[in-house]
Write a protein that holds these residues in place. Structure first.
Motif, mmCIF file in Angstrom:
data_model
loop_
_atom_site.group_PDB
_atom_site.id
_atom_site.type_symbol
_atom_site.label_atom_id
_atom_site.label_comp_id
_atom_site.label_asym_id
_atom_site.label_seq_id
_atom_site.Cartn_x
_atom_site.Cartn_y
_atom_site.Cartn_z
ATOM 1 N N SER A 1 0.831 -1.199 0.000
ATOM 2 C CA SER A 1 0.000 0.000 0.000
ATOM 3 C C SER A 1 0.867 1.251 0.000
ATOM 4 O O SER A 1 1.924 1.286 0.612
ATOM 5 N N LYS A 2 0.399 2.251 -0.661
ATOM 6 C CA LYS A 2 1.081 3.546 -0.640
ATOM 7 C C LYS A 2 0.247 4.506 0.210
ATOM 8 O O LYS A 2 -0.186 5.548 -0.251
ATOM 9 N N ASP A 3 0.027 4.104 1.461
ATOM 10 C CA ASP A 3 -0.833 4.847 2.376
ATOM 11 C C ASP A 3 -0.029 5.214 3.630
ATOM 12 O O ASP A 3 -0.060 4.498 4.629
ATOM 13 N N GLU B 1 -4.812 5.302 6.516
ATOM 14 C CA GLU B 1 -6.259 5.368 6.258
ATOM 15 C C GLU B 1 -6.850 3.978 6.031
ATOM 16 O O GLU B 1 -7.992 3.725 6.395
ATOM 17 N N ASN B 2 -6.066 3.078 5.420
ATOM 18 C CA ASN B 2 -6.568 1.717 5.188
ATOM 19 C C ASN B 2 -6.840 0.991 6.502
ATOM 20 O O ASN B 2 -7.800 0.232 6.616
ATOM 21 N N LYS C 1 -10.090 2.104 7.763
ATOM 22 C CA LYS C 1 -11.187 1.534 6.976
ATOM 23 C C LYS C 1 -11.512 0.104 7.387
ATOM 24 O O LYS C 1 -12.675 -0.291 7.389
ATOM 25 N N ILE D 1 -9.923 -2.023 0.850
ATOM 26 C CA ILE D 1 -8.657 -1.410 0.445
ATOM 27 C C ILE D 1 -8.417 -1.463 -1.051
ATOM 28 O O ILE D 1 -7.466 -0.847 -1.533
ATOM 29 N N THR E 1 -7.639 1.735 -3.042
ATOM 30 C CA THR E 1 -6.392 2.468 -2.813
ATOM 31 C C THR E 1 -5.163 1.725 -3.326
ATOM 32 O O THR E 1 -4.055 2.237 -3.199
#
Length: 185
Positions: A87-89, A93-94, A97, A141, A144
């Motif tokens: 993930s590029k988070d 935020e993921n 969620k 996810i 994203t």
């Protein structure tokens, strides 16, 4: 409710309820086993029937609590590690969620209390909750992640759990074989 910590106690309640249902099923099974091998009557000389059941329940509840807590810790770590890799988070935020996904386990832990007499159904409820939670995570996810990252995330999770289960299965088989080989037959 808008508070992000509202669902933070759901995993603990789920673990307690799953532990209770599994330990009640294990207590009934072990009590039956003790009666079959005529050990139960000898125990009744020292303890009452209620004390035996309560003692067995406490021991099994502790064992199952530790087992489910360890599995939750491993699952959270693997999910967060997969998100780190794919993930590029940077803000997390993921994780926010997917936090509500603990409702799957809370609901299934309540359902598991209905299946105290059928331990295989309790296992089935746990597996269905886990599959539902995994599908929920992927659904939440997927927006994203790129397609390659999503496939990597799914494969990372599946390969880890497959290897984990196979390693445990291998160790159990090796222990069983070594015990059987050491018996004087």
């Amino acid at each position: 409710m808008k508070n992000t910590y509202f669902t933070s106690y759901f995993p603990l309640i789920s673990i307690l309820l799953f532990s209770a249902s599994c330990s009640l099923a294990a207590t009934a099974y072990v009590t039956e086993l003790l009666q079959t091998y005529s050990i139960y009557n000898g125990m009744l000389e020292f303890l009452s029937a209620n004390e035996i059941r309560i003692g067995l329940f406490i021991v099994f509840a502790l064992i199952f609590f530790m087992l489910f807590s360890a599995l939750k810790l491993i699952a959270d770590t693997i999910t967060e590690l997969a998100l780190l890799f794919f993930s590029k988070d940077p803000e997390g935020e993921n994780l926010k969620k997917i936090r509500i996904g603990s409702v799957f386990y809370l609901g299934s832990s309540l359902v598991s209390l209905a299946f105290i007499q059928q331990p295989l159904f309790i296992l089935a409820v746990i597996l269905i909750a886990t599959l539902s939670y995994f599908i929920f995570i992927v659904y939440k996810i997927q927006a994203t992640l790129s397609l390659v990252s999503l496939i990597g995330f799914i494969l990372f999770e599946l390969i880890f759990w497959f290897a984990f289960v196979m390693a445990i299965f291998y160790v159990v088989i090796k222990l069983y074989n070594s015990i059987m080989a050491s018996l004087p037959v």
